[in-house]
Structures are given as C-alpha cells and as structure tokens.
Write a protein that holds these residues in place. Structure first.
Motif, short mmCIF file in Angstrom:
data_model
loop_
_atom_site.label_atom_id
_atom_site.label_comp_id
_atom_site.label_asym_id
_atom_site.label_seq_id
_atom_site.Cartn_x
_atom_site.Cartn_y
_atom_site.Cartn_z
N THR A 64 27.29 -101.29 39.87
CA THR A 64 28.49 -101.20 39.02
C THR A 64 28.34 -100.13 37.94
OG1 THR A 64 27.61 -102.91 37.53
CG2 THR A 64 29.00 -103.63 39.37
N LYS A 65 27.07 -99.65 37.71
CA LYS A 65 26.81 -98.65 36.68
C LYS A 65 27.15 -99.15 35.26
CE LYS A 65 27.20 -94.58 39.67
NZ LYS A 65 26.34 -95.25 40.58
N VAL A 66 27.16 -100.45 35.07
CA VAL A 66 27.29 -101.03 33.73
C VAL A 66 25.92 -100.94 33.06
CG1 VAL A 66 27.73 -103.15 32.43
CG2 VAL A 66 29.17 -102.56 34.39
N HIS A 67 25.91 -100.47 31.80
CA HIS A 67 24.62 -100.29 31.12
C HIS A 67 24.02 -101.65 30.78
CE1 HIS A 67 21.61 -98.95 28.23
NE2 HIS A 67 21.70 -97.78 28.85
N PRO A 68 22.71 -101.82 30.98
CA PRO A 68 22.08 -103.12 30.69
C PRO A 68 22.30 -103.60 29.26
CG PRO A 68 20.59 -101.74 31.95
CD PRO A 68 21.76 -100.88 31.60
N SER A 69 22.48 -102.68 28.29
CA SER A 69 22.67 -103.11 26.90
C SER A 69 23.99 -103.85 26.68
CB SER A 69 22.61 -101.89 25.97
OG SER A 69 23.66 -100.99 26.27
N ASN A 70 24.89 -103.84 27.67
CA ASN A 70 26.14 -104.59 27.56
C ASN A 70 25.96 -106.07 27.88
OD1 ASN A 70 27.46 -101.68 28.91
ND2 ASN A 70 28.10 -102.41 26.91
N LEU A 71 24.79 -106.45 28.37
CA LEU A 71 24.57 -107.83 28.81
C LEU A 71 23.57 -108.54 27.91
CD1 LEU A 71 24.34 -107.51 32.70
CD2 LEU A 71 26.34 -108.00 31.29
N CYS A 72 23.88 -109.80 27.65
CA CYS A 72 22.94 -110.70 26.96
C CYS A 72 22.85 -111.96 27.80
CB CYS A 72 23.42 -111.01 25.55
SG CYS A 72 22.34 -112.19 24.68
N PHE A 73 21.69 -112.23 28.38
CA PHE A 73 21.51 -113.42 29.21
C PHE A 73 21.05 -114.59 28.34
CE2 PHE A 73 20.95 -110.01 32.36
CZ PHE A 73 21.91 -110.42 33.29
N GLU A 74 21.76 -115.71 28.45
CA GLU A 74 21.42 -116.91 27.70
C GLU A 74 20.64 -117.86 28.60
OE1 GLU A 74 24.74 -118.71 25.83
OE2 GLU A 74 25.29 -116.94 24.65
N ILE A 75 19.46 -118.26 28.12
CA ILE A 75 18.59 -119.18 28.86
C ILE A 75 18.34 -120.38 27.97
CG2 ILE A 75 16.34 -119.44 29.97
CD1 ILE A 75 16.26 -116.42 30.28
N THR A 76 18.55 -121.56 28.55
CA THR A 76 18.34 -122.77 27.74
C THR A 76 16.86 -122.93 27.44
OG1 THR A 76 18.10 -124.22 29.65
CG2 THR A 76 20.33 -123.88 28.79
N GLU A 77 16.60 -123.55 26.32
CA GLU A 77 15.21 -123.78 25.93
C GLU A 77 14.48 -124.59 27.00
OE1 GLU A 77 12.73 -126.08 22.41
OE2 GLU A 77 14.92 -126.18 22.48
N THR A 78 15.13 -125.61 27.56
CA THR A 78 14.51 -126.45 28.57
C THR A 78 14.17 -125.65 29.82
OG1 THR A 78 15.83 -128.31 27.76
CG2 THR A 78 14.78 -128.56 29.92
N ALA A 79 15.11 -124.79 30.27
CA ALA A 79 14.87 -123.97 31.46
C ALA A 79 13.72 -123.01 31.23
CB ALA A 79 16.14 -123.21 31.83
N ALA A 80 13.65 -122.42 30.04
CA ALA A 80 12.59 -121.46 29.75
C ALA A 80 11.23 -122.14 29.73
CB ALA A 80 12.86 -120.78 28.41
#
Length: 803
Positions: free
Chosen positions: A659-675
């Motif tokens: 898609t050529k979307v720059h990675p800085s446009n994304l913020c991935f949210e990970i739950t504390e439990t999953a991490a």
C-alpha cells in the motif's frame, strides 16, 4: 513346368556368374591401370624433388662461397700487412675457383624457362661482380685502400645482394615447381581413387542386387519364416510384462525374457507341459486355485479374458498380485491353435496405491485417522446406529491441557514427539473396533463402538489417568500434563457428524472450564451449551463477514490534552484508534463484544486482525494525498493470537510495502496480558516494526499483576491506562494514586500516557492536572465511520486549497 523353372534358374545363375566375372575382370584392369598411373606420378614427384634438392644445394654453396669472398675482401682491406694480404688474396682466388665449379654444375642441371631467365641474369651479374672483386683485390694489393673500400661498398656488396635476391627467386621457383608436381600427383590420385571407389560401389551394388535377387528367389520362404520367428521373439522380449504362449492343448510353448525372470530356473522344464503344472494362479479367496486360463480360452473360443486381483505363486512362500489377460492365437483359417497370456506384476503399484490411500486417510505425524477420514467414519457409525438402534456408540473429544507450554519451552519437535507418544498410548488402551483420529493440533477424537455408557466412561477414565501419569522428558526437562475429555452418546436422533462433533466439543470445553483434567458427559440441559452453540454459529458469521466485506472500521479520536498540544504535530493531524464493527444481513451494526469472544475461542483473531490491517491500510492509501491523513497516526489493536502467529509479522510488512503507507502512520496496540503471555514474540514483533518506523502502545495497562516490571522490556511509545481506574479516579483515592503513578513512571522512561474511558469534563480536567498526555473516550469523541471521517478530512483539505 518344373524343368522350365529349373532351366530358368540355371540361366539366371549363369548370367550372374558371367556378369560377375566380367565385372571382376574390369575391376582388375582398372586397378592395374590406376596403379601404373600412380606409380608414374610418384616417379615424377621424386625426380622433381631430387632436382630441387640438387639445385638448392648448389645455390646454398654459391651463397656460402660468395659470403666468404666478400669477407675475404673485407679482411684484406682491414689487415694491411703485406704477408697477410698475400695469403688472403690466394684464398680469395681459390674461392673464385670453387664458385665457378659449383656454378658450372648448376648450369648442367635441367631448368624451366623461368629458371633459365634467372640463370642468365645471374650469369651477367656474376661476371660483372667477379671483375669488380678482382679490381678491388688489385687495389688492395697496390695499397690503394680508400679506393678499394669505395669499390667494395658501392659495387661489390650491392651486386652480391642482388645475386642473393636472384638465388632466392630461383629457390622459390623450385619450391613452386615441387608443390605443383605434388598437387598434380595428388589430384591424379584423388581422381583415380574416386573413380575406382565409384566404379567399385556401382559394381558391388549391381553384384549385390543380382545376388540378392537370386537369393530371394531361392530362399524366400525360409527367410520369411525365420524373420517372422525372430520378430515375434524380439517383440515378446521387448515387452516388460511376462508373456506366455501355449499350443492348442494349453501346454507351454514359449516364454519371453520377462517371464523367464519372473518364474526363475524351474520354468525351463515347463516347455511342452500343461500351464498350471508349473504356474499356479490363485483367486482372492484363500486356498482356491484357478483352472488353466489358456485352456479356458481355447475351449470357449472367447476373444479376450481379463482377470484382476489375481495372486501368482512364484516360489515357496512368495506371491505377487497380478493382472492377467488371455487371448486366443488364430491361424490363417481363423482356427484356434493356442493362447497367449500376458501377466503384469502390480504388486508395487498396489502397494503404492495402498500407501497413498493410507496417507490420504491418516495423519502424517501420529498415524491416526485424519479429520476428513474420521468424520467419514463418524458418519458411517451414525448411519449404522440409525439402522440398528439397539447398538450403542460414544463419541469422545480429547483436548490436551497446557500443551502450548511444551511447544514454547522445547520447540515443535518436542511437541510432535509428545503427540506421537500420546497417540500410541491411546491406541494401546482402546479396542480394534474403535476409531481414533487427530483433529489437528493437540485435539484427538475417538468413536467407541459396541459399548454402554459405563464402559465408555471407564475407557476414557483410563486414558485420562494414564496420560496424567506420563512423564515426558526432552533436553533434560520433564513435564507432566493432563487432558480434558468430552463424551456424547451417538443415537438415532444425534443428527449428522457436525452436530455430534459440536456437542462433544462443547462437553470438552465444559470439562476444561470446570478445572481441566476431567471428563464431562454431554447433557442437553447444560447451561453453557447454548452459549457454546452461539459461539460456534459466530464462527461461520465471522468467516462470511471477512469474505463478503461485512466488517467495517470506526474511528475514535485520541485527544492531546492542553499542556501537550504542542506534541500534536509530532503524532499527526489525525490521531485516533480504529475500531472494528460487523454489519448483519440487514445492515445493522454488530458490536465487537458479540463476536470477539467466539473469534478468540476458535482461534480466529489472527484472521480478524489480518483483515483489519488490510482494510485499514488500503483505506488510508486511498486518501494518502491528503496531508491530514498522510501526517496522521492510526492505532490498530492486535490480539495475543496474532503475536503468536509466526507469519503475521511478514503479513504486516507485506501490506505496508504493497500500500506504500509509511510505517509511522501506524500505532499497534497490544494488551498488557497478550504481551506478557507472549513476551519473547511480542518483543521481537515490536522491535522489528519499530525499526521501520511504527509506534506501539501497551493497552489496558494496570490490569495485570506485574505491569511496571515489563516497562523495562517492552519498547513501547504509549501507555493506555486501563479505563477502570480512569472512571473511578474521582471517587477512589487508590485509583487516583494508581493513575498518577503510571503517568509518572511512564514519563520517567520516556513513554507518553493515554487515559481510556474519559467520559466527563471533570475527568479530563483532573487528567490535565496530573499531566496525562492524551485522552480517549465518549467525553472526548464518539466513534464514527472511518470512511466518513476521511471524506470530511478530504472536503476540508479541498476547501483550504480553494481558499
């Protein structure tokens, strides 16, 4: 008539003999004549070569003497001692005599016109140069050295060079004459050779034609019979299958090479004997032999008989499976004079077919029935129960407890080995009449046939106890594990295999939820059953929603608080979280809490997350020309299942590249439990994408048991403080203190803080006082369709450009 044929044959032979004699005589004369011509050419070449050698030798001697005379003159010119000059003059005159002797010898040899012209010019040059040399010697003798030097340099030496050039021309003529003679002789030889070979070929062709004509007449019948016999033998030996022919009585007449190899040495004694005396054909029924198949065809007169799945006895205790075809042999009058049998060894092909069929029906790791074959066996069992209701059967669903620990601790090789040992243990406990399958992963299924509830429960109890007592050791580590088992009875009212499987899965789930390491017998009145049925229905709806595009994205703003608004430009104009919603068949929105539990239960969250990432990036890329979008940051939630999926990281990177979307446009949210539950993989996932420019947020922070300790190990950019503490911070001093502590610790380690569930203005003001960086919740902004938001952003962008 016979006499006439005999006379004709004799005349033909006589003509052939005379023609042959004439041809041989002509060939002999040609050979003699050719030999003479070749010999004459050889003598000519020898004479030319000898003449050339003599002339070359005389010319070489003349050159040598001329060089010596010139050297003698130079020596006399340099050595002014009268005695030495007198001696050298005598030597000079002696060389002149030798030169003339060689010259006269050259003149006596035969020469061509060109050579004569060169000799004439050379004679003139020698006479003039001889006088010049004598004059030089007199000047030296009279001590007129300077004049002698002038004569030597200007007349004698140049004349000598010209003489040498003429001798070189003479030599070249000699070489050309020799080469011409050789080529001429070679040409004559080639023409004679070609002529002789051509004539010989013609003569031999005629001779062979005549001989073959007579031979074909005399031996035609014999050759035809021999040819047919050889052709049949060759054809039979070239066939890879065993071929046997018999006479009209069914006795063995002929075997090809393949048959000899198949039956061995004993078959040599079988010629002329009945076929089944030495070769035994067996039917699939044990102990029953076939009659002589050749005799059957001969007596019945049928065209071809085909036999499949026949056993052929070769040697003691050795049998092979064959395909046998038998056909009659007919003469010119269409009478049966024998039979031919073709035997094809299909033992390897049958074994390979059986192996492939076994592989298609069985699990490659454990050897148990695979899912498809087991469902077929289950369906057959249900059909049998419907036909014979008095029979009893039970379906059991086994799910190992905490199997993932072994995979994560020791690797998949250890997990595979454990699964094989468990399969072997289950086989040893169950009966031959039962069906055992592996559904995938760590789940096993069993159909217990011809037993009542008590027996089925005892068998499952024994399996549970034996697996509980097992000790699995790998790399000096030993593990114990348990199994949860669901049992459901198979009756005429059980429905299809899917219904039985669903009920047993529900019973197994209840056993696992009740504490694991136990057996649960399915009951229609189970309270959890309705919930489990609903979750299984959601599985189908989730798959359909992904395929038909019924999942849509909503956007909820993440607001920079007053003291942090300067950082808003650092994180983008649009900063918010992307939330997933489902559309039902009527277009109504389905909230995530309705389908997310089912997706988590049936391991579909990785598929859902893939769909969200794909949908989000493709939507953003369509509006990427808008600076509000291009500079924005969009948060996407990831589940624990996606972190455990080895291919999910590659999928995200591929989507970014596509898609050529720059990675800085994304913020991935990970739950504390999953991490925490996938700490190693979570750290690897975060590190890899952060290096490319993505941001990460730790979601629901504070709900775990060791939250602060993991901030050292997880390189996240944001902490989203759990909404439960945010909602209670105005009334609970503990919640207020925890929110303040999380914010302070986050800032110490350089992490921005985000407050969730900000629903009132009072909470927002308190967050500003505490120094929280961002706020999210209904008090800030309600979720709205992502496409609508982007359309509004596009309209604002166009208006600003127009203004």
């Amino acid at each position: 008539m016979q006499l006439k044929q005999l006379l004709t044959t004799n005349r033909t032979k006589l003509v052939i003999y005379l023609c042959t004699a004439f041809i041989l005589a002509a060939l002999l004369l040609i050979l003699i004549n050719s030999t003479l011509v070749i010999d004459h050419s050889r003598h000519q070449i020898e004479n030319v070569v000898l003449n050339h050698q003599q002339k070359s030798t005389l010319l070489s001697q003349m050159r040598t003497i001329a060089n010596e005379r010139a050297a003698s003159l130079q020596k006399m010119l340099l050595d002014k001692d009268p005695i030495s000059v007198s001696e050298e003059l005598a030597h000079f005159n002696q060389l002149a005599g030798k030169y003339m002797i060689v010259w006269h010898a050259l003149l006596k040899l035969p020469r061509s016109e060109a050579e004569a012209r060169i000799i004439k010019r050379l004679t003139q040059l020698i006479n003039i140069n001889g006088k010049r040399q004598s004059h030089v010697s007199e000047l030296i003798h009279n001590q007129q050295y300077e004049q002698a030097r002038e004569e030597l340099l200007h007349y004698v030496l140049p004349a000598k060079s010209k003489a040498f050039a003429l001798t070189e021309q003479f030599n070249q003529l000699q070489e050309n004459a020799s080469q011409h003679a050789v080529k001429s002789a070679q040409s004559i030889y080639k023409h004679i050779l070609v002529y002789m070979l051509g004539l010989a070929v013609v003569i031999f062709i005629v001779l062979i034609y005549l001989v073959s004509k007579v031979s074909s007449r005399l031996h035609k019948n014999e050759d035809d019979i021999h040819f047919e016999k050889e052709r049949s033998i060759t054809a039979l030996d070239s066939i890879a299958d065993a071929v046997i022919t018999t006479d009209a009585e069914g006795n063995i007449d002929q075997l090809n090479q393949a048959a000899m190899l198949m039956f061995g040495e004993n078959v040599e004694k079988a010629f002329g004997k009945p076929l089944n005396t030495y070769i035994q054909f067996k039917t699939p029924l044990p102990g029953i032999l076939m009659d002589n198949p050749a005799k059957q065809v001969i007596e019945s007169g049928e065209g071809i008989l085909l036999f499949d799945n026949i056993y052929l006895a070769l040697r003691e205790n050795e049998e092979i499976i064959i395909e046998l075809s038998v056909a009659p042999i007919l003469n010119r009058e269409k009478n049966i004079i024998g039979a031919v049998l073709v035997i094809k060894d299909i033992s390897e092909m049958r074994a390979l077919t059986n192996k492939l069929a076994h592989q298609a029906r069985h699990d490659s790791l454990t050897g148990l029935l695979n899912r498809r074959e087991f469902e077929n066996r289950l369906e057959q069992t249900i059909t049998e129960i419907r036909r014979y209701p008095e029979e009893q059967a039970w379906f059991c669903y086994l799910d190992l407890d905490q199997f993932k620990i072994i995979n994560d601790t020791c690797g998949h090789l250890a997990g595979d080995e454990l699964l094989k040992q468990i399969a072997h243990k289950i086989i040893s406990i169950t009966r031959d009449v039962d069906h055992i399958g592996r559904m995938g992963g760590d789940e096993f299924t069993i159909v217990l046939k011809r037993c009542n509830e008590e027996t089925a429960t005892k068998i499952m109890e024994r399996i549970r106890n034996e697996l509980h007592d097992m000790r699995f050791c790998w790399d000096n580590k030993c593990f114990t594990f348990t199994v949860s088992i669901g049992i459901v009875g198979i009756t005429a009212q059980s429905g299809n295999a899917y219904d039985v499987l669903k009920a047993a899965d529900t019973a197994c789930y209840i056993a696992k939820e009740s504490g694991r390491n136990r057996i649960h017998l399915f009951n229609e009145d189970d309270k959890i059953f309705a919930q489990r049925q609903g979750e299984m229905e959601w599985v189908h709806r989730i798959y359909r929603a992904i395929e038909t595009g019924q999942f849509v994205l909503f956007y909820q703003e993440i607001k920079a608080l007053e003291h942090n608004k300067a950082n808003k430009q650092n994180t983008g104009i649009l900063h918010g979280e992307l939330l997933i919603r489902m559309l039902d068949d009527d277009g109504n929105l389905v909230p995530p809490y309705a389908f997310i539990p089912a997706a988590e239960r049936y391991n579909l969250m990785s598929e859902v997350d893939r769909h969200v990432v794909h949908l989000a990036l493709n939507t953003i890329s369509r509006y990427y020309h808008n600076p509000m979008v291009r500079n924005g940051m969009f948060a996407i939630n990831l589940s624990a299942q996606s972190l455990s999926d080895d291919e999910f990281l590659n999928f995200v990177q591929l989507q970014l590249a596509t898609t050529k979307v720059h990675p800085s446009n994304l913020c991935f949210e990970i739950t504390e439990t999953a991490a925490i539950s996938n700490l190693v993989k979570a750290t690897q996932f975060i590190t890899t994408l952060k290096e490319k420019g993505c941001y990460f947020a730790l979601d629901d922070f504070g709900s775990g048991l060791s939250s602060f300790a993991y901030l050292k190990n997880l390189p996240v950019d944001f902490i989203k403080i759990d909404g439960g503490f945010i909602k209670g911070m105005l009334t609970s001093a503990l919640d207020h203190a925890l929110v303040s502590s999380v914010n302070q610790i986050g800032h110490v380690v350089g992490i921005h803080t985000i407050a969730e569930f900000v629903e009132t203005q009072e909470i927002e003001e308190r967050l500003i006082k505490l120094g929280i960086d961002y706020a999210q919740g209904y008090g800030v902004a309600r979720p709205e369709p992502f496409n609508s938001l982007l359309n509004k952003a596009q309209a604002r962008h166009e208006n600003s450009e127009a203004g």
